[in-house]
Motif scaffolding. Sequence first.
Motif, PDB file in Angstrom:
ATOM      1  N   SER A  32      10.166  11.292  -8.353  1.00 34.63           N
ATOM      2  CA  SER A  32       9.386  10.135  -7.903  1.00 34.63           C
ATOM      3  C   SER A  32       9.180   9.195  -9.078  1.00 34.63           C
ATOM      4  N   ALA A  33       9.798   8.008  -9.002  1.00 32.75           N
ATOM      5  CA  ALA A  33       9.664   7.021 -10.071  1.00 32.75           C
ATOM      6  C   ALA A  33       8.436   6.143  -9.876  1.00 32.75           C
ATOM      7  N   VAL A  34       8.074   5.900  -8.612  1.00 39.27           N
ATOM      8  CA  VAL A  34       6.861   5.153  -8.270  1.00 39.27           C
ATOM      9  C   VAL A  34       6.088   6.008  -7.274  1.00 39.27           C
ATOM     10  N   LYS A  35       4.815   6.245  -7.567  1.00 46.47           N
ATOM     11  CA  LYS A  35       4.065   7.290  -6.879  1.00 46.47           C
ATOM     12  C   LYS A  35       2.866   6.731  -6.114  1.00 46.47           C
ATOM     13  N   ALA A  52      12.447  -2.458  -5.466  1.00 42.85           N
ATOM     14  CA  ALA A  52      12.116  -1.970  -4.126  1.00 42.85           C
ATOM     15  C   ALA A  52      11.597  -3.095  -3.253  1.00 42.85           C
ATOM     16  N   LEU A  53      10.731  -3.944  -3.800  1.00 45.06           N
ATOM     17  CA  LEU A  53      10.209  -5.069  -3.031  1.00 45.06           C
ATOM     18  C   LEU A  53      11.311  -6.039  -2.636  1.00 45.06           C
ATOM     19  N   ALA A  54      12.299  -6.212  -3.519  1.00 45.16           N
ATOM     20  CA  ALA A  54      13.398  -7.141  -3.245  1.00 45.16           C
ATOM     21  C   ALA A  54      14.455  -6.549  -2.326  1.00 45.16           C
ATOM     22  N   GLY A  55      14.318  -5.274  -1.980  1.00 42.19           N
ATOM     23  CA  GLY A  55      15.277  -4.645  -1.077  1.00 42.19           C
ATOM     24  C   GLY A  55      16.493  -4.063  -1.760  1.00 42.19           C
ATOM     25  N   LEU A  56      16.424  -3.890  -3.081  1.00 40.34           N
ATOM     26  CA  LEU A  56      17.566  -3.380  -3.839  1.00 40.34           C
ATOM     27  C   LEU A  56      17.505  -1.878  -4.048  1.00 40.34           C
ATOM     28  N   PRO A  95      15.947   1.826  -2.006  1.00 40.21           N
ATOM     29  CA  PRO A  95      15.223   2.393  -0.867  1.00 40.21           C
ATOM     30  C   PRO A  95      13.832   2.836  -1.292  1.00 40.21           C
ATOM     31  N   CYS A  96      12.887   2.669  -0.397  1.00 44.75           N
ATOM     32  CA  CYS A  96      11.509   3.032  -0.717  1.00 44.75           C
ATOM     33  C   CYS A  96      10.776   3.418   0.555  1.00 44.75           C
ATOM     34  N   GLU A  97       9.588   3.944   0.377  1.00 43.96           N
ATOM     35  CA  GLU A  97       8.665   4.223   1.474  1.00 43.96           C
ATOM     36  C   GLU A  97       7.344   3.541   1.157  1.00 43.96           C
ATOM     37  N   ALA A  98       6.688   3.037   2.179  1.00 41.15           N
ATOM     38  CA  ALA A  98       5.393   2.397   1.971  1.00 41.15           C
ATOM     39  C   ALA A  98       4.593   2.447   3.259  1.00 41.15           C
ATOM     40  N   GLU A 144       0.844  -1.193   0.000  1.00 40.38           N
ATOM     41  CA  GLU A 144       0.000   0.000   0.000  1.00 40.38           C
ATOM     42  C   GLU A 144       0.877   1.239   0.000  1.00 40.38           C
ATOM     43  N   GLN A 145       0.574   2.136  -0.900  1.00 39.11           N
ATOM     44  CA  GLN A 145       1.248   3.430  -0.980  1.00 39.11           C
ATOM     45  C   GLN A 145       2.781   3.282  -1.060  1.00 39.11           C
ATOM     46  N   LEU A 146       3.227   2.570  -2.081  1.00 34.55           N
ATOM     47  CA  LEU A 146       4.656   2.395  -2.318  1.00 34.55           C
ATOM     48  C   LEU A 146       5.197   3.590  -3.101  1.00 34.55           C
ATOM     49  N   TRP A 147       6.233   4.205  -2.549  1.00 36.49           N
ATOM     50  CA  TRP A 147       6.911   5.338  -3.190  1.00 36.49           C
ATOM     51  C   TRP A 147       8.387   4.993  -3.359  1.00 36.49           C
ATOM     52  N   VAL A 148       8.918   5.281  -4.539  1.00 33.29           N
ATOM     53  CA  VAL A 148      10.355   5.138  -4.790  1.00 33.29           C
ATOM     54  C   VAL A 148      10.829   6.408  -5.471  1.00 33.29           C
ATOM     55  N   ARG A 149      11.881   6.999  -4.921  1.00 29.80           N
ATOM     56  CA  ARG A 149      12.382   8.265  -5.450  1.00 29.80           C
ATOM     57  C   ARG A 149      13.862   8.155  -5.827  1.00 29.80           C
ATOM     58  N   TYR A 150      14.197   8.795  -6.919  1.00 33.42           N
ATOM     59  CA  TYR A 150      15.594   8.971  -7.317  1.00 33.42           C
ATOM     60  C   TYR A 150      15.911  10.451  -7.142  1.00 33.42           C
TER      61      TYR A 150
END
Length: 248
Positions: A25-28, A56-60, A62-65, A15-21
């Motif tokens: 924001s690459a995943v919003k 991000a799910l695999a831990g490779l 950093p992300c926020e969720a 739920e609410q996965l965010w990935v930023r470079y």
Amino acid sequence: MPEAISSAAPLLEVEQLWVRYGGISAVKGISFQVRQGELVCLIGCNGAGKTTSLKALAGLLPCEARLARLNGSIDLTELAAHQRIAHGMALVPEGRGVFARLTIEENLDMGAYSQKDRAQIALDKERVYATFPRLKERRQQAAGTMSGGEQQMLAMGRALMGRPRLLLLDEPSMGLSPIMVDKIFEVVKTLHEAGTTILLVEQNANMALQIADRGYVLDSGEMLLSGPAQDLITDPRVREAYLGDGGV
């Protein structure tokens, strides 16, 4: 979708996965789930955020969720990448990522590093060889000397050696000949039918939706559509944007 799968508890909940470079924001804030026994695909154009989400799910990355949970109770945000493998999540990365200087057999052994039962490891290796007979024929060959399709087989076999509960497949058809693409998708379908839970990222939306139970469509890092795979195949927006004028 079989009723047993449709009513199963989610194996993966996001739920609410965010990935930023940096500031981009690459995943919003995307949300999705994969139930036990399902084959779920993420489709979208290049740059949609599909591979970024898997990494991000695999831990490779950093992300926020708000929530990233495996098997109902395991908080992925608190685990390092190797700990996620130990809890049953395995990634077959885009570009295969085989150990080029190691033999096929040594690559498979690396996939089983978290396993302790040597007899079980031997059985798992024979199952991989049964799935990919070409690997057994060439098991002493250096992985870096194999074709792209053979390396894809090896990358999938290596992941299976970890006995994953959830298999993450990132663009398994990329760069392969049409014949090898058909072979890889047939293997994915067979693994799914045997009970393996799979989250598939694939640019070939047509083939992915043909074998999936459900799908999610990403666009510029956002969730655009979701639903049963067969519904997405017939959705005019999906047909026009991802399946071409001819559809399926």
